[in-house]
Design a protein around this motif. Structure first.
Motif, PDB file in Angstrom:
ATOM      1  N   ASP A 120       0.838  -1.205   0.000  1.00 49.57           N
ATOM      2  CA  ASP A 120       0.000   0.000   0.000  1.00 49.57           C
ATOM      3  C   ASP A 120       0.875   1.258   0.000  1.00 49.57           C
ATOM      4  O   ASP A 120       0.453   2.317   0.439  1.00 49.57           O
ATOM      5  N   ASP A 121       2.108   1.102  -0.487  1.00 52.75           N
ATOM      6  CA  ASP A 121       3.013   2.252  -0.581  1.00 52.75           C
ATOM      7  C   ASP A 121       3.184   2.626  -2.058  1.00 52.75           C
ATOM      8  O   ASP A 121       3.131   1.754  -2.927  1.00 52.75           O
ATOM      9  N   ILE A 122       3.379   3.911  -2.318  1.00 53.36           N
ATOM     10  CA  ILE A 122       3.721   4.339  -3.678  1.00 53.36           C
ATOM     11  C   ILE A 122       5.220   4.609  -3.712  1.00 53.36           C
ATOM     12  O   ILE A 122       5.744   5.403  -2.925  1.00 53.36           O
ATOM     13  N   TYR A 123       5.912   3.909  -4.638  1.00 54.19           N
ATOM     14  CA  TYR A 123       7.351   4.106  -4.806  1.00 54.19           C
ATOM     15  C   TYR A 123       7.579   4.930  -6.070  1.00 54.19           C
ATOM     16  O   TYR A 123       7.054   4.607  -7.137  1.00 54.19           O
ATOM     17  N   ILE A 124       8.331   6.027  -5.930  1.00 57.05           N
ATOM     18  CA  ILE A 124       8.655   6.871  -7.071  1.00 57.05           C
ATOM     19  C   ILE A 124      10.167   6.838  -7.266  1.00 57.05           C
ATOM     20  O   ILE A 124      10.921   7.272  -6.396  1.00 57.05           O
ATOM     21  N   PRO A 125      10.633   6.284  -8.410  1.00 59.44           N
ATOM     22  CA  PRO A 125      12.081   6.240  -8.637  1.00 59.44           C
ATOM     23  C   PRO A 125      12.615   7.628  -8.998  1.00 59.44           C
ATOM     24  O   PRO A 125      11.848   8.496  -9.430  1.00 59.44           O
ATOM     25  N   ALA A 126      13.935   7.821  -8.808  1.00 55.62           N
ATOM     26  CA  ALA A 126      14.543   9.097  -9.215  1.00 55.62           C
ATOM     27  C   ALA A 126      14.502   9.165 -10.741  1.00 55.62           C
ATOM     28  O   ALA A 126      14.915   8.231 -11.411  1.00 55.62           O
ATOM     29  N   GLN A 127      13.944  10.266 -11.254  1.00 57.83           N
ATOM     30  CA  GLN A 127      13.802  10.396 -12.709  1.00 57.83           C
ATOM     31  C   GLN A 127      14.521  11.635 -13.189  1.00 57.83           C
ATOM     32  O   GLN A 127      14.258  12.731 -12.701  1.00 57.83           O
ATOM     33  N   ASP A 128      15.415  11.465 -14.187  1.00 62.43           N
ATOM     34  CA  ASP A 128      16.113  12.633 -14.734  1.00 62.43           C
ATOM     35  C   ASP A 128      15.164  13.516 -15.517  1.00 62.43           C
ATOM     36  O   ASP A 128      15.297  14.726 -15.526  1.00 62.43           O
ATOM     37  N   HIS A 129      14.230  12.873 -16.229  1.00 60.02           N
ATOM     38  CA  HIS A 129      13.216  13.718 -16.834  1.00 60.02           C
ATOM     39  C   HIS A 129      11.916  12.938 -17.046  1.00 60.02           C
ATOM     40  O   HIS A 129      11.878  11.719 -16.959  1.00 60.02           O
ATOM     41  N   TYR A 130      10.839  13.689 -17.273  1.00 55.81           N
ATOM     42  CA  TYR A 130       9.521  13.083 -17.464  1.00 55.81           C
ATOM     43  C   TYR A 130       8.811  13.864 -18.555  1.00 55.81           C
ATOM     44  O   TYR A 130       8.937  15.083 -18.640  1.00 55.81           O
ATOM     45  N   GLU A 131       8.096  13.131 -19.402  1.00 54.93           N
ATOM     46  CA  GLU A 131       7.518  13.748 -20.598  1.00 54.93           C
ATOM     47  C   GLU A 131       5.995  13.706 -20.548  1.00 54.93           C
ATOM     48  O   GLU A 131       5.403  12.645 -20.343  1.00 54.93           O
ATOM     49  N   ILE A 132       5.363  14.859 -20.755  1.00 59.77           N
ATOM     50  CA  ILE A 132       3.902  14.951 -20.725  1.00 59.77           C
ATOM     51  C   ILE A 132       3.330  14.235 -21.942  1.00 59.77           C
ATOM     52  O   ILE A 132       3.790  14.434 -23.068  1.00 59.77           O
ATOM     53  N   GLU A 133       2.347  13.386 -21.715  1.00 59.10           N
ATOM     54  CA  GLU A 133       1.683  12.713 -22.830  1.00 59.10           C
ATOM     55  C   GLU A 133       0.883  13.737 -23.635  1.00 59.10           C
ATOM     56  O   GLU A 133       0.512  14.793 -23.112  1.00 59.10           O
ATOM     57  N   THR A 134       0.592  13.399 -24.882  1.00 62.91           N
ATOM     58  CA  THR A 134      -0.364  14.217 -25.630  1.00 62.91           C
ATOM     59  C   THR A 134      -1.636  13.391 -25.753  1.00 62.91           C
ATOM     60  O   THR A 134      -1.651  12.199 -25.436  1.00 62.91           O
ATOM     61  N   PHE A 135      -2.718  14.019 -26.220  1.00 56.83           N
ATOM     62  CA  PHE A 135      -3.910  13.247 -26.532  1.00 56.83           C
ATOM     63  C   PHE A 135      -3.615  12.389 -27.771  1.00 56.83           C
ATOM     64  O   PHE A 135      -2.635  12.625 -28.480  1.00 56.83           O
TER      65      PHE A 135
END
Length: 435
Positions: free
Chosen positions: A286-301
Motif C-alpha cells: 500500500d506504498d507508492i514508490y517513485i524512482p529518481a527520474q532525470d526527466h519526465y515527458e507529458i503525454e499528448t492526446f
C-alpha cells in the motif's frame, strides 16, 4: 514578526514519508461527534491549526475532549452549553475558522437550533455557503441572518425528511445536510450529492453509530431518519492532497521517495494524472514508490493535441492538486493546459513561478499553459509569499527544485493544512529552515 521558510534547493531527496490524516475528512467527522451523547474515538487526526481550532471549539461548547495518543482523541458530547453560541468568544473563534460551518448540521439535528458567525478561511474566490442553508431549509429549518451581530440563527425544532436536489455537489454542504438528516423524521434523498472518499468515510461512520444511509459512494444518498445515535471508533484516511504533493515533489526534484500507507483504492484518478505528466510510480503493497527520474515527458492526446488537465467534482480530479500539477509541469518535457474550473483566482500564484524562470502563459483566471523546461534550465530561488494553503505547498516544491535560496513568507497558510512539513521534508534530506 511572521514566520518564513528558507530553502536551499536543487538537491535530490531520498527516503520514506507518511502522509498525515486527511484534513477535509477530519473537519467533518470531528463535527459528527455532536450527534451523540456517547463516546466517539477518532484516530489519525492531523496536528494542524484548522483541526486543532475545531477541537478547541468543541471543548468550549462543553464536549469532554481527551487526547489519548499523538493522533487520537476521544469525544463525549453529552452536555452542550447552549449559551456559548451567543457569546463573543464563539463569534471570534467560529468566525476565524472555515470548518466551523460543519457544526451546524449536527447541532440542528440534535438540539433543533444553532447559530453560526459568518465563517472565514481561504481567499480563493467566492465560496458560497448557500448550499448548506438551502438544504437545511428544505429539511424544515428556518434561518435568519442578523447583519448587526454577523450571526446566522437557525431554528430546526421540526426537521422532516425530504427530497433535496443540491445546486452544486458541495462536499461540506453534502456532509452538513447528511448530518442534519440522520436524526430527522422520515426519509431524505440527496441528489447531486458529493461522493468524495471523505464523505463516504463520514457516512460509514454515521452508519456505525446507528444511522441508515444508503447509496454511499454515489451521487444519490438515501437517509432514513433514526431517533438516536451511539458512539463509535473511526480512523481517518491519509490526506490525498499530501500524497499528490509528494508525488509531484519527487518528480520535480529527481528524488527517490516512498510514500507509505496511501490507501491506494481511495486515490481515484490522482496517480493516473501524475502518470500523464510522465511520472513513473509503482504500487508496492500500500506504498507508492517513485524512482529518481532525470526527466519526465507529458503525454499528448491520441490525436497529438496538447494535454489538458482540469478539475471536476469527485470522481474527477480534485482542484486541490491542480496547483501541484501546474508546478510539476514546469520541469516536464512538453506542454500542458491547466484548467481550474471550480475556483476563481487559484492560479494567481504563477507570477512567483515566472519570477523563478518558469515558462507559463496565464490565459485568464481559470487557465494557464505551462511549457515544460525539461530540466534544461533550473528555476532560481526567490523571496515570495504564499497566497493560499495549496499554492503554498506548490511554491515549496518549486523552491526545493530551484537553484539557490528561496524564502517563503506567510507560511501560516501552509501550516493550516500540513503538519510539521519542514521536519518531515528535512528527514528526506531537504535543506529547509524556519525563521
Amino acid at each position: 514578526m511572521t514566520n518564513a521558510f528558507v530553502i536551499n534547493g536543487g538537491k535530490p531527496l531520498k527516503g520514506e514519508i507518511t502522509p498525515q490524516g486527511a484534513k477535509n475528512e477530519a473537519l467533518q467527522v470531528i463535527s459528527a461527534v455532536l450527534l451523540t451523547e456517547q463516546k466517539v474515538t477518532i484516530s489519525n487526526i492531523p496536528d494542524i491549526k484548522d483541526v486543532n481550532k475545531l477541537i478547541e471549539l468543541l471543548g468550549d461548547m462543553g464536549v469532554i475532549v481527551e487526547k489519548t495518543a499523538s493522533d487520537t482523541y476521544t469525544f463525549i458530547a453529552k452536555d452542550i452549553d447552549q449559551d456559548f453560541f451567543q457569546s463573543e468568544s464563539f463569534k471570534t473563534k467560529g468566525g476565524g475558522l472555515r470548518g466551523s460551518i460543519m457544526i451546524v448540521g449536527p447541532l440542528l439535528a440534535r438540539f433543533g437550533k444553532a447559530s453560526i458567525p459568518k465563517p472565514g478561511g481561504d481567499k480563493i474566490g467566492r465560496r458560497r455557503l448557500d448550499t448548506h442553508f438551502l438544504g437545511f431549509e428544505k429539511l424544515g429549518a428556518r434561518f435568519d441572518y442578523n447583519p448587526e451581530d454577523g450571526f446566522f440563527n437557525v431554528d430546526a425544532s421540526n426537521l422532516k425528511g425530504t427530497y433535496i436536489l443540491l445546486d452544486e455537489a458541495s462536499v461540506t454542504g453534502t456532509a452538513n445536510i447528511v448530518m442534519a438528516a440522520v436524526l430527522a423524521k422520515g426519509t431524505t434523498t440527496i441528489y447531486n450529492a458529493a461522493c468524495e472518499p471523505y464523505l463516504q468515510q463520514l457516512c460509514k461512520m454515521l452508519n456505525r453509530m446507528g444511522a441508515k444511509i444508503s447509496g454511499i459512494g454515489s451521487n444519490l444518498l438515501t437517509i432514513e431518519g433514526v431517533t438516536v445515535l451511539g458512539g463509535t471508533d473511526h480512523r481517518l484516511l491519509p490526506d490525498m492532497i499530501e500524497i499528490g504533493s509528494f508525488i509531484g515533489l519527487a518528480a520535480m526534484t529527481g528524488s527517490e521517495i516512498t510514500i507509505k500507507d496511501v490507501k491506494y483504492p481511495e486515490l481515484g484518478m490522482i496517480p493516473d494524472v501524475f502518470k500523464r505528466l510522465g511520472i513513473k510510480l509503482e504500487l508496492r503493497g500500500d506504498d507508492i514508490y517513485i524512482p529518481a527520474q532525470d526527466h519526465y515527458e507529458i503525454e499528448t492526446f491520441i490525436d497529438g493535441s496538447i494535454m489538458t488537465i482540469s478539475d471536476a467534482p469527485w470522481p474527477g480530479f480534485t482542484p486541490d492538486l491542480l496547483s501541484i500539477v501546474l508546478v510539476v509541469a514546469i520541469q516536464a518535457k512538453g506542454a500542458v493546459l491547466i484548467h481550474q474550473k471550480m475556483f476563481e483566482s487559484r492560479l494567481f500564484f504563477v507570477d512567483k513561478l515566472l519570477d523563478m524562470g518558469a515558462q507559463i502563459i496565464l490565459c485568464d483566471p481559470h487557465r494557464a499553459t505551462v511549457i515544460g523546461l525539461d530540466k534544461q534550465v533550473q528555476l532560481r530561488g526567490i523571496s515570495m509569499t504564499s497566497p493560499d494553503i495549496r499554492a503554498g505547498v506548490s511554491l515549496l516544491i518549486a523552491a526545493l527544485s530551484a537553484q539557490g535560496k528561496s524564502t517563503i513568507y506567510n507560511i501560516e497558510q501552509i501550516e493550516r493544512g500540513y503538519q510539521n512539513i519542514d521536519t518531515r521534508l528535512k528527514a528526506l534530506g531537504a535543506d529547509i529552515t524556519r525563521i
